[in-house]
Structures are given as C-alpha cells and as structure tokens.
Design an enzyme around this catalytic site. Structure first.
Site, PDB file in Angstrom:
ATOM      1  N   LYS A  10       0.931  -1.067  -0.154  1.00 46.11           N
ATOM      2  CA  LYS A  10       0.048  -0.056  -0.034  1.00 46.11           C
ATOM      3  C   LYS A  10       0.735   0.999  -0.104  1.00 46.11           C
ATOM      4  O   LYS A  10       1.861   1.349   0.861  1.00 46.11           O
ATOM      5  CB  LYS A  10      -1.030  -0.192   1.119  1.00 46.11           C
ATOM      6  CG  LYS A  10      -1.916   1.024   1.137  1.00 46.11           C
ATOM      7  CD  LYS A  10      -1.467   2.279   1.722  1.00 46.11           C
ATOM      8  CE  LYS A  10      -2.575   3.358   1.814  1.00 46.11           C
ATOM      9  NZ  LYS A  10      -2.119   4.834   2.416  1.00 46.11           N
ATOM     10  N   GLY A  13       1.185   9.048   0.204  1.00 46.40           N
ATOM     11  CA  GLY A  13       2.309  10.253   0.449  1.00 46.40           C
ATOM     12  C   GLY A  13       2.821  10.662  -1.043  1.00 46.40           C
ATOM     13  O   GLY A  13       2.313  10.508  -1.969  1.00 46.40           O
ATOM     14  N   GLY A  46      -5.877  10.955  -1.220  1.00 50.14           N
ATOM     15  CA  GLY A  46      -6.913  11.648  -0.612  1.00 50.14           C
ATOM     16  C   GLY A  46      -6.690  13.272  -0.917  1.00 50.14           C
ATOM     17  O   GLY A  46      -7.432  14.281  -1.141  1.00 50.14           O
ATOM     18  N   ASP A 171      -5.840   2.318   3.367  1.00 49.71           N
ATOM     19  CA  ASP A 171      -5.189   1.339   4.201  1.00 49.71           C
ATOM     20  C   ASP A 171      -6.029   0.258   4.650  1.00 49.71           C
ATOM     21  O   ASP A 171      -5.464  -0.951   4.700  1.00 49.71           O
ATOM     22  CB  ASP A 171      -4.826   2.031   5.804  1.00 49.71           C
ATOM     23  CG  ASP A 171      -3.632   3.010   5.345  1.00 49.71           C
ATOM     24  OD1 ASP A 171      -2.790   2.805   4.579  1.00 49.71           O
ATOM     25  OD2 ASP A 171      -3.850   4.185   5.907  1.00 49.71           O
ATOM     26  N   LYS A 227      -3.829   3.340   9.644  1.00 49.55           N
ATOM     27  CA  LYS A 227      -2.701   2.552   8.956  1.00 49.55           C
ATOM     28  C   LYS A 227      -2.713   1.536   9.994  1.00 49.55           C
ATOM     29  O   LYS A 227      -2.512   0.216   9.812  1.00 49.55           O
ATOM     30  CB  LYS A 227      -1.555   3.260   8.791  1.00 49.55           C
ATOM     31  CG  LYS A 227      -0.538   2.637   7.700  1.00 49.55           C
ATOM     32  CD  LYS A 227       0.591   3.675   7.460  1.00 49.55           C
ATOM     33  CE  LYS A 227       0.093   4.966   6.788  1.00 49.55           C
ATOM     34  NZ  LYS A 227      -0.677   4.717   5.663  1.00 49.55           N
TER      35      LYS A 227
HETATM   36  N1  LIG Z   1       3.450   7.841  15.815  1.00 45.82           N
HETATM   37  C1  LIG Z   1       3.364   8.297  14.411  1.00 45.82           C
HETATM   38  N2  LIG Z   1       4.365   7.815  13.542  1.00 45.82           N
HETATM   39  C2  LIG Z   1       4.550   8.125  12.487  1.00 45.82           C
HETATM   40  N3  LIG Z   1       3.761   8.798  11.749  1.00 45.82           N
HETATM   41  C3  LIG Z   1       2.649   9.311  12.226  1.00 45.82           C
HETATM   42  C4  LIG Z   1       2.478   8.922  13.701  1.00 45.82           C
HETATM   43  N4  LIG Z   1       1.509   9.679  14.359  1.00 45.82           N
HETATM   44  C5  LIG Z   1       0.822  10.445  13.158  1.00 45.82           C
HETATM   45  N5  LIG Z   1       1.743  10.285  12.194  1.00 45.82           N
HETATM   46  C6  LIG Z   1       1.335  10.933  10.889  1.00 45.82           C
HETATM   47  O1  LIG Z   1       0.760   9.910  10.067  1.00 45.82           O
HETATM   48  C7  LIG Z   1       1.525  10.141   8.631  1.00 45.82           C
HETATM   49  C8  LIG Z   1       1.105   8.947   7.744  1.00 45.82           C
HETATM   50  O2  LIG Z   1      -0.410   8.909   7.304  1.00 45.82           O
HETATM   51  P1  LIG Z   1      -0.719   9.636   6.053  1.00 45.82           P
HETATM   52  O3  LIG Z   1      -2.261   8.972   5.848  1.00 45.82           O
HETATM   53  O4  LIG Z   1      -0.517  10.928   6.080  1.00 45.82           O
HETATM   54  O5  LIG Z   1      -0.036   8.778   4.670  1.00 45.82           O
HETATM   55  P2  LIG Z   1      -0.143   7.704   3.809  1.00 45.82           P
HETATM   56  O6  LIG Z   1      -1.459   6.675   4.344  1.00 45.82           O
HETATM   57  O7  LIG Z   1       0.844   6.974   3.553  1.00 45.82           O
HETATM   58  O8  LIG Z   1      -1.007   8.619   2.533  1.00 45.82           O
HETATM   59  P3  LIG Z   1      -2.353   8.490   1.975  1.00 45.82           P
HETATM   60  O9  LIG Z   1      -3.470   8.721   3.242  1.00 45.82           O
HETATM   61  O10 LIG Z   1      -2.542   9.600   0.936  1.00 45.82           O
HETATM   62  O11 LIG Z   1      -2.580   6.947   1.323  1.00 45.82           O
HETATM   63  C9  LIG Z   1       2.732  10.625   9.078  1.00 45.82           C
HETATM   64  O12 LIG Z   1       3.125  11.441   7.732  1.00 45.82           O
HETATM   65  C10 LIG Z   1       2.601  11.362   9.994  1.00 45.82           C
HETATM   66  O13 LIG Z   1       2.350  12.749   9.836  1.00 45.82           O
HETATM   67 MG   LIG Z   2      -3.285   7.529   4.647  1.00 43.79          MG
END
Ligand SMILES: Nc1ncnc2c1ncn2[C@@H]1O[C@H](COP(=O)(O)OP(=O)(O)OP(=O)(O)O)[C@@H](O)[C@H]1O
Ligand SMILES: [Mg+2]
Length: 291
Positions: A10, A13, A46, A171, A227
């Site tokens: 998956k 970003g 998103g 996710d 996630k």
């Molecule tokens: N404990 C943590 N450790 C790491 N990241 C965290 C934590 N708590 C919150 N986050 C946030 O979660 C983000 C990852 O989730 P995000 O939904 O933004 O990314 P993604 O799922 O890869 O992208 P998308 O939602 O577009 O598919 C990180 O960039 C960070 O800002």
């Molecule tokens: Mg996400």
C-alpha cells in the site's frame, strides 16, 4: 530470505503524489520483481481528491470533525483515484519497464463496499464488504502488476443505490485483499520510516497492546491511526503474514522494507503470551494457484 513471495504494497504520500516519488516507487517495484517477488499495489490519494474538489469549487462539509463525501465529491473521488492517480502510477511503472494494469474496486469486483455508518451520515464513505482476488490473481499469473484504486460500488444486497461509488480508506482495503490473494507480506509504505514514538524514534516492532497504549497517549495520530488499525486487522485476517509500516522513499524501498530490522513490524501475541516472530512463509491453507 523471502524470495518468490507475494507482496501487497500500500502506497501513499509522495510516492503517489510526486513525479520523483512515483519514479522511485516504480524502481522499487522493478527491483522487487527482479528479486522474484510478485507485487500488487494499492494506493491512496486523498490529497488529490481534495485538490480537485477545491478547484471545482465544491463545498467541503464536515460532520463532527469527519469529512462528508456528498454525491459530487464521490464522483470526483472516482475520477481522481480511478483515473488521474491510478493511471499516473501505472504509467510510472510502465516507464520503469514494469507491466502494470490499473483497476478500481468495480473491476472484477476486486472490492465491494458497504456504507460506513459510525452513527452519523458521512455520505459516500465506505468500508470493505468483500475483496475478490480473481482478477488480481489472473494478472499476477500473466506477470502483470495490478494497481488498485480504492473506490468501489456497493456489494450486492446493500440497501442503497447500486450505481454509485464509495470512497474507501486505502489502508483498510489492504488487509482484506492481502488475505484474498494469499499475500506473504503486507507493506504500508509512506512518508515516514515506521511508527515513531513520542521522541520521534522508529519503533521496530509493536504488539496490539502497545499500539493501543501509543494511541491512547496520542503518539499514534492522524493518518497513522487507520494505518495501524489496518495493520492489526490484517494480522487477524491472515495469520502468519508479515505486516510492516516502512518508508517509501528509496529506489529499493520494497526490498529494504522486507529486511528484518526495517520499518515497524506488527506481531500478534502468541498463545503463551510471547510475541510471535513474523514469518515469510505460510505453512498451509488457502493460497490460490499461481497461474
Ligand atoms: N506515531 C506516528 N508515527 C509516524 N507517523 C505518524 C505518527 N502519528 C501520526 N503520524 C502521521 O501519519 C502520517 C502517515 O499517514 P498519512 O495518511 O498521512 O500517509 P499515507 O497513508 O501514506 O498517505 P495516503 O493517506 O494519502 O494514502 C505521517 O506522515 C505522520 O504525519
Ligand atoms: Mg493515509
């Protein structure tokens, strides 16, 4: 270790949103395939949905802090995720020499939705009602990387119009699909190197209990909440699968994430209370034939 396994990756970003990120991801997929792995991609997007919603001047509505997806926004989600984001990712893979085919949940009924109903009406926000591996397995057998956009029509029998698409959290789609096609590993690749503790250090491994504590303490927040929940749900749905959250940002990100000390690994406590060691090999059961 872990040659010739089936990987569900998956991605979110920068690996989805930025040209350089997509090129790195495509190189990472090519490297994983060269090492003998079969790869399926599921992607989010998103931010791009929000960007087009704003460009179109559509109203953004929230209900108790949660985003509401009205019919017009649901159409934008289908167009952006299933069109722009999905096919841009497919094109980056093809440009890197990786044969790839883009799909939405509707294609081959890979995902079917039910309305997400957390006691309030969020419109066309869905949950995974079912995942089917038939087309994904067909493509893998032909040496093709399936690339999944997580928008899906309702499952048959759901009490709502059948001609609309629901926006699913990417996710939460990963675990059911990984279970359906018999993935050996599920990797959530993102802009962070794993789940970080309160001091910003990567946690190499987490149990369900530790996840709950970190969440209660507000250390796991924002996009990391679904996630981590999805990672734990995947362990339940497919016991024995390797589940990790790791960094997307390298040309060998997928192989690097499989290394024992990379990212954050999720482990179910065993019956004795000791933490189970994630294993690359499934010992039995329901893996569909490879071709
Ligand atoms: N404990 C943590 N450790 C790491 N990241 C965290 C934590 N708590 C919150 N986050 C946030 O979660 C983000 C990852 O989730 P995000 O939904 O933004 O990314 P993604 O799922 O890869 O992208 P998308 O939602 O577009 O598919 C990180 O960039 C960070 O800002
Ligand atoms: Mg996400």
């Amino acid at each position: 270790m872990m040659n010739g396994t089936r990987l569900l990756v998956k991605v979110g970003g920068a690996a989805v949103e930025e040209p350089a990120g997509r090129a790195r991801l495509a190189a990472a997929v090519a490297a994983a395939r060269a090492a003998g792995h079969e790869v399926v991609l599921v992607h989010g997007g998103g931010n791009q949905i929000r960007a087009l919603t704003r460009r179109l001047g559509l109203a953004e509505r929230y209900h108790q802090g949660l985003r509401v997806t009205d019919a017009e926004t649901a159409d934008v989600a289908l167009m952006v995720l299933g069109g722009l984001v999905n096919r841009t990712l497919v094109a980056a893979l093809v440009a890197a020499g990786v044969p790839a085919v883009g799909l939405t949940g509707a294609d081959g009924a890979t995902f079917a939705a039910r309305k997400h109903a957390p006691g309030l009406d969020l419109g066309y926000v869905g949950e995974v009602a079912s995942a089917s591996a038939s087309v994904v397995t067909l493509l893998l057998g032909a040496g093709i990387v399936p690339v999944l956009a997580t928008v899906a029509p309702l499952a048959p029998g759901e009490d709502a119009p059948a001609d609309r698409f629901y926006n699913l959290n990417a996710d939460t789609c990963a675990g059911p699909l990984a279970a359906a096609f018999g993935a050996d590993a599920l990797l959530f690749l993102s802009d962070v190197p794993g789940v970080l503790d309160a001091a910003g250090r990567r946690m190499p491994a987490l149990s369900p209990r530790e996840c709950a504590d970190l969440r209660a303490a507000g250390v796991i927040a924002g996009g990391m909440i679904p996630k981590v929940e999805a990672a734990l749900a995947a362990l339940e749905a497919a016991p024995g699968i390797v589940v990790k959250i790791a960094h997307a940002d390298a040309e060998d990100a997928i192989l690097a994430a499989l290394a024992p000390d990379a990212g954050t690994a999720f482990a179910q406590p065993s019956a004795t209370g000791a933490r189970a060691v994630p294993s690359a090999r499934r010992t039995g059961g329901s893996r569909p034939p490879r071709s």
